[in-house]
Design a protein around this motif. Structure first.
Motif, short mmCIF file in Angstrom:
data_model
loop_
_atom_site.label_atom_id
_atom_site.label_comp_id
_atom_site.label_asym_id
_atom_site.label_seq_id
_atom_site.Cartn_x
_atom_site.Cartn_y
_atom_site.Cartn_z
N ILE A 1 -5.06 3.52 0.50
CA ILE A 1 -5.91 2.70 1.36
C ILE A 1 -7.33 2.78 0.81
CG2 ILE A 1 -6.83 2.44 3.70
CD1 ILE A 1 -4.10 3.65 4.65
N SER B 1 0.82 -1.23 0.00
CA SER B 1 0.00 0.00 0.00
C SER B 1 0.84 1.26 0.00
CB SER B 1 -0.89 0.06 1.25
OG SER B 1 -1.47 -1.16 1.51
N SER C 1 -9.79 1.21 6.89
CA SER C 1 -9.92 0.81 5.48
C SER C 1 -11.36 0.99 5.00
CB SER C 1 -9.49 -0.65 5.28
OG SER C 1 -8.16 -0.79 5.72
#
Ligand code: HPA
Length: 278
Positions: free
Chosen positions: A71, A41, A267
């Motif tokens: 994210i 990420s 998230s």
């Protein structure tokens, strides 16, 4: 003061140089709470040592880098590693990264921390959204000359933690099946943990969780008009009548164990932060 402002402007210019597109959202990750962001990420990593004027984090569990991460399909800045009063930094230095983010145009700041639960109904390992705070650190990042470009001399503090943002976090928690509490966070300077008598006092003055960070950053961010969401990972119970000894190692281990829950919540939340919050 001119030096402080200049340091912040230099730091912002360096970051802008490395990373021209500033995300609208930034996260500050507390002790042991960073592991849920996998290397896949991370788009860019700027060690604090490469940012002029940035202090050096000295605490175990605080890596010390500004990350540009993706994210839930959204770009965010992540400050992995923060500065604490107990390290000997003054409140302005502790909040220097927040000022830099503000200058870069960040609109939403998610402050996370490890905290002790003062509310007897809150479980170790749980998450708490901050509804408000009590500043018992004895310090304030706004002490000294005010920088009028950043915000007012006497900023209103009636809603430091943006209610609309908290509502989004509650919705995201429901969506991902993550239980969250809501409550008041009291900040202390540390580094000693509380005596039973202190714990009783903090509970009596209205706090649900206690920790050694977040409040100076929330004050500085709110001063600049940045919307703030605060999330505590409750790493230990801090109850006067059944006080159990705890240690930084235990707190870190529990923070590591809670990082997945925090990651799941963030998230789910971050993709919803693209729009306006107020
Ligand atoms: N007290 C103060 N700070 C903390 C605690 C606590 O019990 N737990 C995590 N940070």
């Amino acid at each position: 003061m001119p030096q402080y402002k200049e340091n912040i402007e230099k730091a912002a210019a360096r970051i802008k140089n490395i990373c021209p597109r500033t995300p609208k959202t930034a996260l500050i990750l507390g002790s042991g709470l960073g592991d849920w962001i996998g290397p896949e990420s991370i788009r860019q990593r700027i060690p604090y040592a490469d940012i002029p004027g940035f202090p050096v984090s000295t605490v175990q569990g605080h890596a010390g880098a500004l990350l540009l991460a993706e994210i839930g399909g959204e770009s965010v800045f992540v400050l992995s590693g923060r500065f604490h009063l107990y390290e000997g930094y003054d409140a302005r230095t502790v909040t220097l990264p927040v000022r830099v983010l503000g200058l870069l145009g960040v609109e939403t700041l998610v402050l996370t921390n490890a905290a002790g639960a003062l509310n007897p109904l809150f479980a170790t390992g749980g998450l708490m959204l901050l509804t408000d705070h009590v500043n018992m650190t004895g310090h304030n990042p706004l002490t000294g000359p005010n920088v009028d470009e950043w915000g007012p001399r006497f900023p209103d503090m009636s809603a430091v933690y943006c209610p609309a943002l908290r509502a989004k976090a509650l919705r995201a928690a429901l969506d991902c099946g993550q239980r969250v509490e809501q409550g008041v966070y009291v900040a202390v300077a540390g580094p000693s943990l509380e005596t039973p008598a202190e714990t009783r006092m903090y509970r009596i003055i209205g706090a649900d969780a206690i920790g050694m960070s977040t409040v100076p950053e929330a004050i500085a961010a709110h001063h600049m008009g940045i919307k703030v969401l605060g999330i505590s990972c409750l790493t230990n119970k801090n109850l006067p009548d059944c006080m159990a000894a705890t240690s930084h190692e235990e707190i870190l281990a529990q923070a590591n164990a809670s990082a997945a829950a925090l990651g799941a919540l963030l998230s789910a939340l971050i993709p919803q932060l693209g729009g306006r919050h107020a």
